[in-house]
Design a protein around this motif. Sequence first.
Motif, PDB file in Angstrom:
ATOM      1  N   ALA A  85       0.827  -1.211   0.000  1.00  0.00           N
ATOM      2  CA  ALA A  85       0.000   0.000   0.000  1.00  0.00           C
ATOM      3  C   ALA A  85       0.859   1.260   0.000  1.00  0.00           C
ATOM      4  O   ALA A  85       0.559   2.240  -0.697  1.00  0.00           O
ATOM      5  N   ILE A  86       1.936   1.245   0.784  1.00  0.00           N
ATOM      6  CA  ILE A  86       2.848   2.397   0.836  1.00  0.00           C
ATOM      7  C   ILE A  86       3.550   2.598  -0.501  1.00  0.00           C
ATOM      8  O   ILE A  86       3.592   3.709  -1.047  1.00  0.00           O
ATOM      9  N   ASN A  87       4.102   1.509  -1.051  1.00  0.00           N
ATOM     10  CA  ASN A  87       4.895   1.603  -2.279  1.00  0.00           C
ATOM     11  C   ASN A  87       4.060   1.952  -3.499  1.00  0.00           C
ATOM     12  O   ASN A  87       4.598   2.426  -4.506  1.00  0.00           O
ATOM     13  N   ASN A  88       2.749   1.708  -3.421  1.00  0.00           N
ATOM     14  CA  ASN A  88       1.880   1.991  -4.567  1.00  0.00           C
ATOM     15  C   ASN A  88       0.947   3.184  -4.322  1.00  0.00           C
ATOM     16  O   ASN A  88      -0.048   3.359  -5.027  1.00  0.00           O
ATOM     17  N   ASP A  89       1.293   3.964  -3.319  1.00  0.00           N
ATOM     18  CA  ASP A  89       0.650   5.271  -3.085  1.00  0.00           C
ATOM     19  C   ASP A  89      -0.858   5.199  -2.857  1.00  0.00           C
ATOM     20  O   ASP A  89      -1.619   6.047  -3.343  1.00  0.00           O
ATOM     21  N   TYR A  90      -1.299   4.198  -2.100  1.00  0.00           N
ATOM     22  CA  TYR A  90      -2.708   4.153  -1.704  1.00  0.00           C
ATOM     23  C   TYR A  90      -2.948   5.125  -0.556  1.00  0.00           C
ATOM     24  O   TYR A  90      -2.040   5.427   0.221  1.00  0.00           O
ATOM     25  N   ASP A  91      -4.156   5.607  -0.463  1.00  0.00           N
ATOM     26  CA  ASP A  91      -4.530   6.509   0.628  1.00  0.00           C
ATOM     27  C   ASP A  91      -4.971   5.732   1.867  1.00  0.00           C
ATOM     28  O   ASP A  91      -4.603   6.081   2.988  1.00  0.00           O
ATOM     29  N   TYR A  92      -5.776   4.683   1.641  1.00  0.00           N
ATOM     30  CA  TYR A  92      -6.291   3.890   2.750  1.00  0.00           C
ATOM     31  C   TYR A  92      -6.169   2.401   2.427  1.00  0.00           C
ATOM     32  O   TYR A  92      -6.307   1.985   1.269  1.00  0.00           O
ATOM     33  N   LEU A  93      -5.923   1.633   3.478  1.00  0.00           N
ATOM     34  CA  LEU A  93      -5.838   0.178   3.372  1.00  0.00           C
ATOM     35  C   LEU A  93      -6.824  -0.447   4.337  1.00  0.00           C
ATOM     36  O   LEU A  93      -6.861  -0.093   5.521  1.00  0.00           O
ATOM     37  N   VAL A  94      -7.617  -1.382   3.841  1.00  0.00           N
ATOM     38  CA  VAL A  94      -8.506  -2.181   4.673  1.00  0.00           C
ATOM     39  C   VAL A  94      -7.986  -3.614   4.675  1.00  0.00           C
ATOM     40  O   VAL A  94      -7.622  -4.147   3.622  1.00  0.00           O
TER      41      VAL A  94
END
Length: 255
Positions: A85-94
């Motif tokens: 999630a960090i490396n692919n620039d997501y805003d939120y992770l569920v």
Amino acid sequence: MIDEWIEMRKNEKLKNLVAIPVFNESDAYDIIQRVKKVGVEVLALDDGSTNDIDSSLKYIQGIHVIRHQRNLGYGQTIIDAFNFAINNDYDYLVTIDADGQHEPEEIPQFLSKMPFRDYDILSGSRYLLPVNSRQEVPHDRYRINMAVTQLLNDITGFQLTDAFCGFKAYKVQKLKNLILTEPGYGMPVQLWIQAWKAGLEVRELPVKLIYKDLTKRFHGNLANAETRLEYYKKIIETELDGKREREKVANFSNI
């Protein structure tokens, strides 16, 4: 509810991801398909499954997949989800488990809170609302969960009711403040201490309590409740800097 959420969020620019750790769960294929219906990007993390889940994942279109060649542990799958999630620039992770103990149809409850305003982790709780723990929960799991939850609350002041629920939503930007290393089931304990030390704000959201098999137990050394509690306490001690807090852990015996 899912259709309403999709319609409401059509013009949102948030980049969200749902991560599903998988290890030999018979319900995994169905869970992933139900998550896809929510209309968000999906990451399946196969932690070295030895059944046919690997071949099943190949037939699910439009998802991201991370495969471990061997079983590395539940904690490692969540750490890998964080890094993805960090490396692919997501805003939120569920995160949601694949064993059928979480309802994918409840994901919109988390997504509807985004963007978070006053907190960084929205943690599902199976015990935020009253439940009959004797009839609905394996006794040892409930007892250990309540003991560790109390200990974490005494240290962090988070006021959690369920320290081990895998159904959570995170601000991905805030995950960069954590350095998680615990590959096993104790990773959530490490996460809570690091979140507290990093000044992250936490809220809970009620989710359904589902245990399909009340006889299900941990394997190996963790099958013993006292051993499991000592394992969790050791992780907390390792994460704490202050002598006073470490003494709280060493003296804790509420089980």
